[in-house]
Write a protein that holds these residues in place. Structure first.
Motif, PDB file in Angstrom:
ATOM      1  N   PHE A 197       0.852  -1.179   0.000  1.00 19.54           N
ATOM      2  CA  PHE A 197       0.000   0.000   0.000  1.00 19.54           C
ATOM      3  C   PHE A 197       0.892   1.234   0.000  1.00 19.54           C
ATOM      4  O   PHE A 197       2.073   1.163   0.310  1.00 19.54           O
ATOM      5  N   ARG A 198       0.295   2.366  -0.303  1.00 22.34           N
ATOM      6  CA  ARG A 198       1.015   3.619  -0.154  1.00 22.34           C
ATOM      7  C   ARG A 198       0.046   4.719   0.235  1.00 22.34           C
ATOM      8  O   ARG A 198      -1.159   4.622  -0.015  1.00 22.34           O
ATOM      9  N   GLN A 199       0.597   5.739   0.855  1.00 24.02           N
ATOM     10  CA  GLN A 199      -0.201   6.895   1.219  1.00 24.02           C
ATOM     11  C   GLN A 199       0.618   8.149   0.995  1.00 24.02           C
ATOM     12  O   GLN A 199       1.689   8.328   1.606  1.00 24.02           O
ATOM     13  N   GLU A 238      -5.777   9.518   0.441  1.00 23.75           N
ATOM     14  CA  GLU A 238      -6.147   8.271   1.093  1.00 23.75           C
ATOM     15  C   GLU A 238      -5.130   7.181   0.760  1.00 23.75           C
ATOM     16  O   GLU A 238      -4.434   7.233  -0.256  1.00 23.75           O
ATOM     17  N   ARG A 239      -5.078   6.216   1.621  1.00 22.28           N
ATOM     18  CA  ARG A 239      -4.212   5.074   1.378  1.00 22.28           C
ATOM     19  C   ARG A 239      -4.665   4.325   0.130  1.00 22.28           C
ATOM     20  O   ARG A 239      -5.861   4.131  -0.092  1.00 22.28           O
ATOM     21  N   TYR A 281       5.282   4.004   1.795  1.00 23.76           N
ATOM     22  CA  TYR A 281       4.879   2.687   1.329  1.00 23.76           C
ATOM     23  C   TYR A 281       4.849   1.709   2.504  1.00 23.76           C
ATOM     24  O   TYR A 281       5.771   1.681   3.328  1.00 23.76           O
ATOM     25  N   TYR A 282       3.791   0.922   2.540  1.00 24.99           N
ATOM     26  CA  TYR A 282       3.581  -0.031   3.617  1.00 24.99           C
ATOM     27  C   TYR A 282       3.342  -1.430   3.066  1.00 24.99           C
ATOM     28  O   TYR A 282       2.754  -1.593   2.000  1.00 24.99           O
ATOM     29  N   TRP A 302       0.562  -4.436  10.119  1.00 22.41           N
ATOM     30  CA  TRP A 302       1.195  -3.480   9.213  1.00 22.41           C
ATOM     31  C   TRP A 302       2.626  -3.208   9.646  1.00 22.41           C
ATOM     32  O   TRP A 302       2.958  -3.237  10.832  1.00 22.41           O
TER      33      TRP A 302
END
Length: 120
Positions: free
Chosen positions: A37-39, A44-45, A94-95, A110
């Motif tokens: 994922f990214r934000q 929003e994510r 980035y997650y 996470w």
């Protein structure tokens, strides 16, 4: 409890590449799907892709399709996000996160995130 640690972020010029790593708890890749994922600031994510435990072909969000690739190294308990042809709009934290499946289950664990900055 699943532990995830991202690394590999940094500053890169437009058109450049980075490879992010997500090191996970032992055996996690056997039972869990790993999503990226990214934000970006003020946004929003965004879910980018997900690699299932059964290695089904990962899907990618349209914004990164053809430029980003996810892969795994089970021996190193690591999932990678290879990012090519980076664009200014790829700047974000980035997650990686873990879920029991890519669809239909929440990502409950996470990592802390890694910053990617694309700038000339």
């Amino acid at each position: 409890q699943v532990h995830l640690v991202e690394s590999g972020g940094g500053l890169v010029q437009p058109g450049g590449s980075l490879r992010l790593s997500c090191v996970v708890s032992e055996f996690t890749l056997t039972y869990y799907a790993i999503g990226w994922f990214r934000q970006a600031p003020g946004k929003e994510r965004e879910a980018l892709s997900c690699l299932s435990s059964s290695d089904e072909n990962p899907q990618y969000v349209d914004s990164v399709k053809g430029r980003f690739t996810v892969s795994r190294d089970n021996a190193k308990s690591t999932v990678y996000l290879q990012m090519n042809s980076l664009q200014l709009e790829d700047t974000a934290v980035y997650y990686c996160a873990a879920a029991t499946s890519c669809r239909g289950s929440p990502f409950g664990s996470w990592g802390q995130g890694t910053q990617v900055t694309v700038s000339s």
